[in-house]
Design a protein around this motif. Structure first.
Motif, PDB file in Angstrom:
ATOM      1  N   ALA A 192       3.249  15.878   2.275  1.00  0.00           N
ATOM      2  CA  ALA A 192       4.290  15.916   1.237  1.00  0.00           C
ATOM      3  C   ALA A 192       5.306  14.783   1.406  1.00  0.00           C
ATOM      4  O   ALA A 192       6.512  14.999   1.467  1.00  0.00           O
ATOM      5  N   CYS A 193       4.787  13.551   1.498  1.00  0.00           N
ATOM      6  CA  CYS A 193       5.675  12.398   1.626  1.00  0.00           C
ATOM      7  C   CYS A 193       4.999  11.158   1.048  1.00  0.00           C
ATOM      8  O   CYS A 193       3.802  11.146   0.798  1.00  0.00           O
ATOM      9  N   PHE A 194       5.807  10.147   0.833  1.00  0.00           N
ATOM     10  CA  PHE A 194       5.294   8.838   0.441  1.00  0.00           C
ATOM     11  C   PHE A 194       5.138   8.020   1.712  1.00  0.00           C
ATOM     12  O   PHE A 194       6.001   8.045   2.583  1.00  0.00           O
ATOM     13  N   ARG A 195       4.041   7.294   1.819  1.00  0.00           N
ATOM     14  CA  ARG A 195       3.795   6.436   2.972  1.00  0.00           C
ATOM     15  C   ARG A 195       3.589   5.009   2.493  1.00  0.00           C
ATOM     16  O   ARG A 195       3.086   4.786   1.393  1.00  0.00           O
ATOM     17  N   ALA A 196       3.977   4.076   3.334  1.00  0.00           N
ATOM     18  CA  ALA A 196       3.763   2.664   3.004  1.00  0.00           C
ATOM     19  C   ALA A 196       3.581   1.863   4.279  1.00  0.00           C
ATOM     20  O   ALA A 196       4.151   2.186   5.320  1.00  0.00           O
ATOM     21  N   ASP A 197       2.771   0.840   4.150  1.00  0.00           N
ATOM     22  CA  ASP A 197       2.735  -0.191   5.176  1.00  0.00           C
ATOM     23  C   ASP A 197       3.822  -1.168   4.762  1.00  0.00           C
ATOM     24  O   ASP A 197       4.020  -1.426   3.574  1.00  0.00           O
TER      25      ASP A 197
ATOM     26  N   HIS B 119       0.809  -1.216   0.000  1.00  0.00           N
ATOM     27  CA  HIS B 119       0.000   0.000   0.000  1.00  0.00           C
ATOM     28  C   HIS B 119       0.849   1.275   0.000  1.00  0.00           C
ATOM     29  O   HIS B 119       0.772   2.099   0.906  1.00  0.00           O
ATOM     30  N   VAL B 120       1.662   1.438  -1.003  1.00  0.00           N
ATOM     31  CA  VAL B 120       2.483   2.645  -1.156  1.00  0.00           C
ATOM     32  C   VAL B 120       1.616   3.745  -1.765  1.00  0.00           C
ATOM     33  O   VAL B 120       0.933   3.534  -2.752  1.00  0.00           O
ATOM     34  N   ALA B 121       1.645   4.927  -1.150  1.00  0.00           N
ATOM     35  CA  ALA B 121       0.835   6.051  -1.645  1.00  0.00           C
ATOM     36  C   ALA B 121       1.528   7.371  -1.324  1.00  0.00           C
ATOM     37  O   ALA B 121       2.301   7.457  -0.373  1.00  0.00           O
ATOM     38  N   TYR B 122       1.218   8.387  -2.130  1.00  0.00           N
ATOM     39  CA  TYR B 122       1.730   9.723  -1.861  1.00  0.00           C
ATOM     40  C   TYR B 122       0.739  10.451  -0.959  1.00  0.00           C
ATOM     41  O   TYR B 122      -0.462  10.460  -1.221  1.00  0.00           O
ATOM     42  N   ASP B 123       1.232  11.034   0.110  1.00  0.00           N
ATOM     43  CA  ASP B 123       0.408  11.793   1.060  1.00  0.00           C
ATOM     44  C   ASP B 123       0.643  13.279   0.797  1.00  0.00           C
ATOM     45  O   ASP B 123       1.629  13.862   1.243  1.00  0.00           O
ATOM     46  N   ALA B 124      -0.248  13.896   0.045  1.00  0.00           N
ATOM     47  CA  ALA B 124      -0.077  15.304  -0.338  1.00  0.00           C
ATOM     48  C   ALA B 124      -0.142  16.233   0.861  1.00  0.00           C
ATOM     49  O   ALA B 124       0.528  17.264   0.895  1.00  0.00           O
TER      50      ALA B 124
ATOM     51  N   SER C 249      10.943   3.141  -3.507  1.00  0.00           N
ATOM     52  CA  SER C 249      11.082   1.892  -2.754  1.00  0.00           C
ATOM     53  C   SER C 249      12.356   1.870  -1.915  1.00  0.00           C
ATOM     54  O   SER C 249      12.344   1.403  -0.772  1.00  0.00           O
ATOM     55  N   VAL C 250      13.447   2.422  -2.439  1.00  0.00           N
ATOM     56  CA  VAL C 250      14.689   2.503  -1.657  1.00  0.00           C
ATOM     57  C   VAL C 250      14.508   3.439  -0.467  1.00  0.00           C
ATOM     58  O   VAL C 250      14.882   3.112   0.664  1.00  0.00           O
ATOM     59  N   GLY C 251      13.902   4.598  -0.693  1.00  0.00           N
ATOM     60  CA  GLY C 251      13.676   5.554   0.396  1.00  0.00           C
ATOM     61  C   GLY C 251      12.787   4.976   1.481  1.00  0.00           C
ATOM     62  O   GLY C 251      13.088   5.076   2.680  1.00  0.00           O
ATOM     63  N   LEU C 252      11.682   4.326   1.086  1.00  0.00           N
ATOM     64  CA  LEU C 252      10.778   3.726   2.072  1.00  0.00           C
ATOM     65  C   LEU C 252      11.422   2.539   2.784  1.00  0.00           C
ATOM     66  O   LEU C 252      11.241   2.356   3.989  1.00  0.00           O
TER      67      LEU C 252
END
Length: 60
Positions: free
Chosen positions: A15-20, A7-12, A48-51
């Motif tokens: 201003a970040c990407f979030r993932a479970d 569940h990777v998504a952009y959180d506007a 994916s590397v950042g998360l």
């Protein structure tokens, strides 16, 4: 250690990407949520590397 990002998504709003993520360490599993403040137009490999790096930090 293996990390499965789900569940990777952009959180506007933030201003970040979030993932479970699910961390696999031997026979142990741990579910976490992580966020990465990378550029919005980042490619999926960058995201994916950042998360994954953030998930490793959250593990500690």
């Amino acid at each position: 250690m293996r990390i499965d990002l789900t569940h990777v998504a952009y959180d506007a709003r933030h201003a970040c990407f979030r993932a479970d993520a699910i961390l696999h360490h031997g026979s142990h599993l741990r579910a976490i949520t992580c966020a990465w403040h990378g550029p919005r137009d980042a490619s999926f490999p960058e995201i994916s590397v950042g998360l994954s790096n953030e998930a490793r930090r959250a593990r500690k």
